[in-house]
Design a protein around this motif. Structure first.
Motif, PDB file in Angstrom:
ATOM      1  N   THR A  96      -8.310   1.767 -10.926  1.00  0.00           N
ATOM      2  CA  THR A  96      -7.120   1.513 -11.731  1.00  0.00           C
ATOM      3  C   THR A  96      -6.912   0.014 -11.866  1.00  0.00           C
ATOM      4  O   THR A  96      -7.517  -0.786 -11.148  1.00  0.00           O
ATOM      5  CB  THR A  96      -5.874   2.139 -11.072  1.00  0.00           C
ATOM      6  OG1 THR A  96      -5.665   1.503  -9.811  1.00  0.00           O
ATOM      7  CG2 THR A  96      -6.045   3.636 -10.884  1.00  0.00           C
ATOM      8  N   PHE A  97      -6.004  -0.337 -12.758  1.00  0.00           N
ATOM      9  CA  PHE A  97      -5.676  -1.746 -12.953  1.00  0.00           C
ATOM     10  C   PHE A  97      -5.090  -2.336 -11.674  1.00  0.00           C
ATOM     11  O   PHE A  97      -5.379  -3.477 -11.308  1.00  0.00           O
ATOM     12  CB  PHE A  97      -4.700  -1.899 -14.122  1.00  0.00           C
ATOM     13  CG  PHE A  97      -4.323  -3.319 -14.384  1.00  0.00           C
ATOM     14  CD1 PHE A  97      -5.219  -4.181 -14.991  1.00  0.00           C
ATOM     15  CD2 PHE A  97      -3.073  -3.808 -14.017  1.00  0.00           C
ATOM     16  CE1 PHE A  97      -4.886  -5.504 -15.218  1.00  0.00           C
ATOM     17  CE2 PHE A  97      -2.736  -5.124 -14.238  1.00  0.00           C
ATOM     18  CZ  PHE A  97      -3.636  -5.979 -14.852  1.00  0.00           C
ATOM     19  N   GLU A  98      -4.288  -1.540 -10.975  1.00  0.00           N
ATOM     20  CA  GLU A  98      -3.694  -2.013  -9.717  1.00  0.00           C
ATOM     21  C   GLU A  98      -4.772  -2.307  -8.674  1.00  0.00           C
ATOM     22  O   GLU A  98      -4.683  -3.297  -7.944  1.00  0.00           O
ATOM     23  CB  GLU A  98      -2.695  -0.983  -9.167  1.00  0.00           C
ATOM     24  CG  GLU A  98      -1.408  -0.862  -9.978  1.00  0.00           C
ATOM     25  CD  GLU A  98      -1.593  -0.025 -11.240  1.00  0.00           C
ATOM     26  OE1 GLU A  98      -2.533   0.803 -11.297  1.00  0.00           O
ATOM     27  OE2 GLU A  98      -0.806  -0.223 -12.177  1.00  0.00           O
ATOM     28  N   ASP A  99      -5.788  -1.438  -8.596  1.00  0.00           N
ATOM     29  CA  ASP A  99      -6.898  -1.672  -7.654  1.00  0.00           C
ATOM     30  C   ASP A  99      -7.603  -2.990  -7.976  1.00  0.00           C
ATOM     31  O   ASP A  99      -7.917  -3.771  -7.081  1.00  0.00           O
ATOM     32  CB  ASP A  99      -7.913  -0.532  -7.708  1.00  0.00           C
ATOM     33  CG  ASP A  99      -7.350   0.795  -7.239  1.00  0.00           C
ATOM     34  OD1 ASP A  99      -6.405   0.786  -6.427  1.00  0.00           O
ATOM     35  OD2 ASP A  99      -7.872   1.835  -7.689  1.00  0.00           O
ATOM     36  N   GLU A 101      -6.369  -5.567  -9.532  1.00  0.00           N
ATOM     37  CA  GLU A 101      -5.484  -6.685  -9.216  1.00  0.00           C
ATOM     38  C   GLU A 101      -5.469  -6.978  -7.722  1.00  0.00           C
ATOM     39  O   GLU A 101      -5.458  -8.140  -7.311  1.00  0.00           O
ATOM     40  CB  GLU A 101      -4.056  -6.397  -9.716  1.00  0.00           C
ATOM     41  CG  GLU A 101      -3.887  -6.596 -11.204  1.00  0.00           C
ATOM     42  CD  GLU A 101      -4.171  -8.028 -11.629  1.00  0.00           C
ATOM     43  OE1 GLU A 101      -3.600  -8.969 -11.058  1.00  0.00           O
ATOM     44  OE2 GLU A 101      -5.004  -8.204 -12.542  1.00  0.00           O
ATOM     45  N   LYS A 102      -5.490  -5.934  -6.894  1.00  0.00           N
ATOM     46  CA  LYS A 102      -5.543  -6.136  -5.441  1.00  0.00           C
ATOM     47  C   LYS A 102      -6.836  -6.855  -5.054  1.00  0.00           C
ATOM     48  O   LYS A 102      -6.822  -7.786  -4.250  1.00  0.00           O
ATOM     49  CB  LYS A 102      -5.457  -4.796  -4.711  1.00  0.00           C
ATOM     50  CG  LYS A 102      -4.098  -4.179  -4.703  1.00  0.00           C
ATOM     51  CD  LYS A 102      -4.146  -2.853  -3.958  1.00  0.00           C
ATOM     52  CE  LYS A 102      -2.840  -2.110  -4.099  1.00  0.00           C
ATOM     53  NZ  LYS A 102      -2.888  -0.773  -3.483  1.00  0.00           N
ATOM     54  N   ARG A 104      -8.702  -8.749  -6.994  1.00  0.00           N
ATOM     55  CA  ARG A 104      -8.666 -10.105  -7.540  1.00  0.00           C
ATOM     56  C   ARG A 104      -7.791 -11.011  -6.695  1.00  0.00           C
ATOM     57  O   ARG A 104      -8.170 -12.135  -6.363  1.00  0.00           O
ATOM     58  CB  ARG A 104      -8.173 -10.084  -8.989  1.00  0.00           C
ATOM     59  CG  ARG A 104      -8.266 -11.441  -9.682  1.00  0.00           C
ATOM     60  CD  ARG A 104      -7.618 -11.424 -11.058  1.00  0.00           C
ATOM     61  NE  ARG A 104      -6.201 -11.124 -11.021  1.00  0.00           N
ATOM     62  CZ  ARG A 104      -5.246 -12.008 -10.677  1.00  0.00           C
ATOM     63  NH1 ARG A 104      -5.559 -13.225 -10.322  1.00  0.00           N
ATOM     64  NH2 ARG A 104      -3.976 -11.655 -10.704  1.00  0.00           N
ATOM     65  N   SER A 105      -6.633 -10.533  -6.294  1.00  0.00           N
ATOM     66  CA  SER A 105      -5.732 -11.374  -5.506  1.00  0.00           C
ATOM     67  C   SER A 105      -6.300 -11.640  -4.108  1.00  0.00           C
ATOM     68  O   SER A 105      -6.142 -12.730  -3.574  1.00  0.00           O
ATOM     69  CB  SER A 105      -4.349 -10.750  -5.412  1.00  0.00           C
ATOM     70  OG  SER A 105      -4.410  -9.540  -4.690  1.00  0.00           O
TER      71      SER A 105
END
Length: 114
Positions: A96-99, A101-102, A104-105
Motif C-alpha cells: 500500500t501507499f502507507e507501506d 511511505e513507512k 521511505r521515511s
C-alpha cells in the motif's frame, strides 16, 4: 514490449535446450554402448545402472526441446491462475501507499544519521 522480450527469452531457452540435447544425446548414446558392452563382457547387469538417471535427464531434455513440456507447464500455470489464485497472493497482502511511505521515511532517517 514486455511480452516480446518474454517470447525472445523463451525462444532462447528452447534453442539452448535443443543444442544441449545434441551434446547430451551423443554422451548418452556413447555411454549406453560402453555400459552395455561392459555389462555383457563382465556378465553384470548392475553396470547399466547409470543409464537410469541418464535416461531421465535425456527424456526431460528431449521433452523440453521437442516435446510438449512447455505446453503442459503453460496449461498448469493457467490452471493455477484460474483455480488456485490464493497461492499467488503476497504475504501481508499487496503493498500500500502507507507501506511505501513507512519504508521511505525509515530509509530517510537511515541516510540522515550517517
Amino acid at each position: 514490449l514486455q511480452n516480446l522480450m518474454r517470447e525472445r527469452q523463451a525462444a532462447m531457452q528452447i534453442a539452448w535446450t535443443r543444442e544441449f540435447l545434441k551434446y547430451f544425446g551423443t554422451f548418452f548414446g556413447l555411454s549406453a554402448v560402453v555400459l552395455t558392452t561392459g555389462a555383457v563382457k563382465k556378465k553384470n547387469p548392475a553396470i547399466l545402472m547409470p543409464m537410469l538417471p541418464l535416461g531421465f535427464v535425456f527424456a526431460y531434455q528431449y521433452d523440453m526441446g521437442y516435446g510438449t513440456l512447455l505446453q503442459r507447464i503453460k496449461g498448469e500455470a493457467e490452471n493455477i491462475l484460474d483455480t488456485e489464485s490464493t497461492l499467488l497472493e503476497l504475504p501481508k497482502g499487496p503493498l500500500t501507499f502507507e507501506d511505501l511511505e513507512k519504508i521511505r521515511s525509515s530509509q530517510k532517517k537511515f541516510f540522515i544519521e550517517k
